[in-house]
Design an enzyme around this catalytic site. Structure first.
Site, PDB file in Angstrom:
ATOM      1  N   GLU A 436       0.826  -1.201   0.000  1.00 10.02           N
ATOM      2  CA  GLU A 436       0.000   0.000   0.000  1.00 10.02           C
ATOM      3  C   GLU A 436       0.866   1.259   0.000  1.00 10.02           C
ATOM      4  O   GLU A 436       2.036   1.220   0.361  1.00 10.02           O
ATOM      5  CB  GLU A 436      -0.945   0.013   1.209  1.00 10.02           C
ATOM      6  CG  GLU A 436      -0.371  -0.515   2.501  1.00 10.02           C
ATOM      7  CD  GLU A 436       0.795   0.257   3.029  1.00 10.02           C
ATOM      8  OE1 GLU A 436       0.774   1.513   2.962  1.00 10.02           O
ATOM      9  OE2 GLU A 436       1.762  -0.356   3.525  1.00 10.02           O
ATOM     10  N   GLU A 579       4.885   0.195   0.358  1.00 13.56           N
ATOM     11  CA  GLU A 579       4.855  -0.077  -1.084  1.00 13.56           C
ATOM     12  C   GLU A 579       4.897  -1.564  -1.425  1.00 13.56           C
ATOM     13  O   GLU A 579       4.959  -1.922  -2.596  1.00 13.56           O
ATOM     14  CB  GLU A 579       6.043   0.586  -1.818  1.00 13.56           C
ATOM     15  CG  GLU A 579       6.207   2.054  -1.630  1.00 13.56           C
ATOM     16  CD  GLU A 579       7.453   2.563  -2.363  1.00 13.56           C
ATOM     17  OE1 GLU A 579       8.042   1.817  -3.165  1.00 13.56           O
ATOM     18  OE2 GLU A 579       7.846   3.716  -2.119  1.00 13.56           O
TER      19      GLU A 579
END
Length: 618
Positions: A436, A579
């Protein structure tokens, strides 16, 4: 009276004591079994073992009936027969129970200090491998009324239930059936899982099946964890602490969240219904093959567990070059304006765009690893970003410090978006990495974790991307405000997600459901991804069968999340990047584990002698 005239009592009907006082007086030992029968009794007691490895072959119904009949013959105070047996064959239910036990296993590991690693290496439960689980319960129904002998010792019903468990266990040993007692669970979790009435206590969760091991001594003793001590040290004379020096010998017996709300919206089952528990038989088959490799059994530790988990998820061992899809969801959060991050909210969209261009850590890692990378906007603000897939639910979530982060429709749309993207990616991938991007989302994750677990704001808040002490205090205050503004029960994880989550969290939940339904292994990234996984597993416990924790992040509360999930991370590098980068770094381990499993020689092919089995070894 002569002997001819002496009256002899006729034999009594079957079921009555037909012995004579004279016989009992003349030979008080006459109730003893003959030597062969006595040897059999001693053997079944001495060879009772706690079994952890099982074959998947089912237990025949007639045999199971005999074992249950033996349990039902246990003594009970007042002949109250308080025991009840819940037979569990469903893979879904067993998956949920394993999640409960795995969580408590990690909780307990924290109490062993330097022995924690040794403890985590122990095989302590076979919930998924055994074809049958039995939850032995004690029905403490107060409506039973007064029971003979129970008035002064209220827990005699619990003690009687334990006698039924031992009867079952000894009968099983005599029949060649293995039993393992799982003692790592919170009773309230099992009560909820099996819908037990409030008056019913789950005393033991037993794994039952034909054993895939035949230990000659207790497993904990063989592993060097503990040793059996002579009975003399446990026998006192007349009062506590005064040893009884009688020549005794004997054996000490060493015993060894979940369901969601009662009501869920109708649309939920569209996504959760297709998720089935993993294939435990495939994991056993893979373990069998691993045991044939040229190495000591279990010597590859967590890598062997990793290969078995892959097989449980997919039905087969991992390929040596798995196709990898990386799916990263990006969103903004209304809570970010409380200065809970070092970076302004607009940075989230910039990072997402840079990741799509391959310029951030996940972009570089995806390129190096040959993985397909999808960056999806599910809740950013501002203009659309080049290269970023647009599945925007809304322009950011609302400020959770003031009220719910999402509307019911936004929650559903976010789950649908994540599900759609992951389902498509699963068709092109053997493994899905989830991550995310979102400024302030560790604050959202902290609030959501607190709601799901009851942990305090102090326990769930870390420094995120590098807050100072003042920033950390703001973050804690914001989480506390969010919990006050959104009172919700931890028994309602979907509502916890709606009120305290964000759009990338709901998309992550949807993606996990899709990946699990497609029988793809899912590699989790850090704190925020882990909290989303906790929501998914609380709502659909079978999802856990498909999850691997890529790493433990620097965010302190991530350890709580992994404990709740019952997952051990592959890496611990103190990362706090997000990420999906931490999970991506763990990918080579999966490929290496697959190659070892596929390419190492087998004993039957390599001409290498196995280590001889030592007398007394397990």
């Amino acid at each position: 009276m002569g002997s001819k005239d002496r009256f002899e009592r006729p034999s009594l009907p079957a079921g009555f004591d037909n012995s004579r006082a004279r016989e009992r007086r003349d030979d008080p030992t006459s109730w003893r079994f003959d030597d062969d029968d006595l040897a059999a009794v001693k053997r079944v007691i001495a060879e009772r073992r706690d079994i952890r490895r099982f074959r998947p072959d089912p237990i025949p119904d007639k045999l199971l009936r005999r074992l249950l009949e033996a349990a039902n013959q246990a003594p009970s105070v007042g002949l109250m027969q308080p025991w009840r047996f819940v037979l569990v064959r469903s893979a879904q239910t067993k998956a949920a129970m394993q999640a409960i036990a795995a969580r408590e296993r990690l909780v307990q590991s924290g109490h062993f200090d330097e022995r924690a690693r040794q403890y985590l290496d122990l095989k302590i439960e076979g919930i998924r491998e055994a074809p049958l689980s039995i939850c032995v319960c004690c029905d403490r129904d107060p409506g039973r009324g007064e029971v003979l002998g129970r008035h002064t010792i209220r827990d005699t019903d619990l003690y009687s239930t334990c006698l039924a468990i031992q009867n079952f266990w000894l009968a099983a040993r005599a029949e060649g059936v293995g039993v393992g007692w799982v003692s790592f669970y919170r009773p309230e979790d099992v009560r909820a899982l099996l819908h037990l009435p409030v008056s019913v206590v789950p005393v033991a969760w037993l794994c039952v099946g034909y054993p895939d091991e035949r230990p000659s001594r207790p497993g904990l003793e063989a592993a060097g964890w503990e040793r059996r001590r002579a009975v003399e040290g446990y026998v006192f004379s007349e009062h506590w602490g005064e040893p009884d020096l009688a020549p005794l010998s004997g054996e000490q017996i060493v015993a060894g969240h979940l369901p969601g709300p009662a009501e869920l919206p109708d649309w939920w089952n569209t996504y959760a219904g297709p998720v089935m528990a993993g294939d435990a038989a495939a994991a056993i088959s893979t373990r069998d093959a691993s045991d044939e490799l040229v190495k000591p059994a279990g010597s590859l530790g967590g890598l062997e567990t990793l290969v078995e988990r892959w097989a449980m998820a997919t039905g087969v061992p991992p390929p040596i070059n798995p196709r990898v899809g990386i799916l990263v969801f990006a969103a903004d959060h209304g809570v970010a304006h409380h200065s809970v991050s070092l970076y302004p909210a607009r940075v989230g969209g910039q990072v997402a765009e840079a990741a799509a261009r391959g310029e951030t850590a996940i972009g570089v890692l995806a390129r190096i690893l040959g993985a397909e990378l999808v960056i999806a906007d599910v809740g950013l603000t501002g203009e659309s970003r080049p290269g970023v897939a647009s599945y925007r639910v809304a322009a950011g979530s609302a400020d959770i410090a003031l009220g719910p982060g999402m509307t019911p429709e936004q929650l559903r749309t976010g789950i649908a978006a994540g599900h759609s993207l992951a389902a498509a990616l699963a068709e092109r991938s053997d493994l899905i990495v989830l991550g995310e991007i979102g400024i302030g989302n560790t604050t959202v994750a902290a609030a959501l974790l607190a709601a799901l677990t009851g942990l305090s704001p102090e326990a769930v808040c870390g420094r995120g991307t590098g807050l100072d002490a003042q920033g950390l205090e703001r973050k804690r205050a914001t989480v506390a405000a969010a919990l006050r503004a959104n009172p919700v029960s931890r028994a309602e994880p979907l509502e916890c997600l709606r009120r305290l989550g964000g759009h990338e969290f709901s998309a992550l939940v949807g993606a996990m459901l899709a990946g699990a339904a497609s029988r793809r292994l899912i590699l989790l990234d850090g704190f925020a991804t882990g909290v989303a996984a906790l929501v998914a597993c609380r709502l659909q416990p079978a999802v856990r069968d498909y999850l691997i924790a890529g790493h433990r992040s620097a965010e302190p509360a991530h350890a709580h999340v992994l404990t709740e999930l019952g997952l051990e991370p592959l890496l611990d590098l103190r990362l706090r990047l997000g990420e999906g980068s931490g999970a991506a770094l763990a990918l080579p381990l999966i490929g290496l584990a697959a190659r070892l499993h596929a390419e190492m020689g087998r004993f039957d092919e390599s001409g290498i002698e196995r280590a001889p089995i030592q007398p007394g070894s397990a």
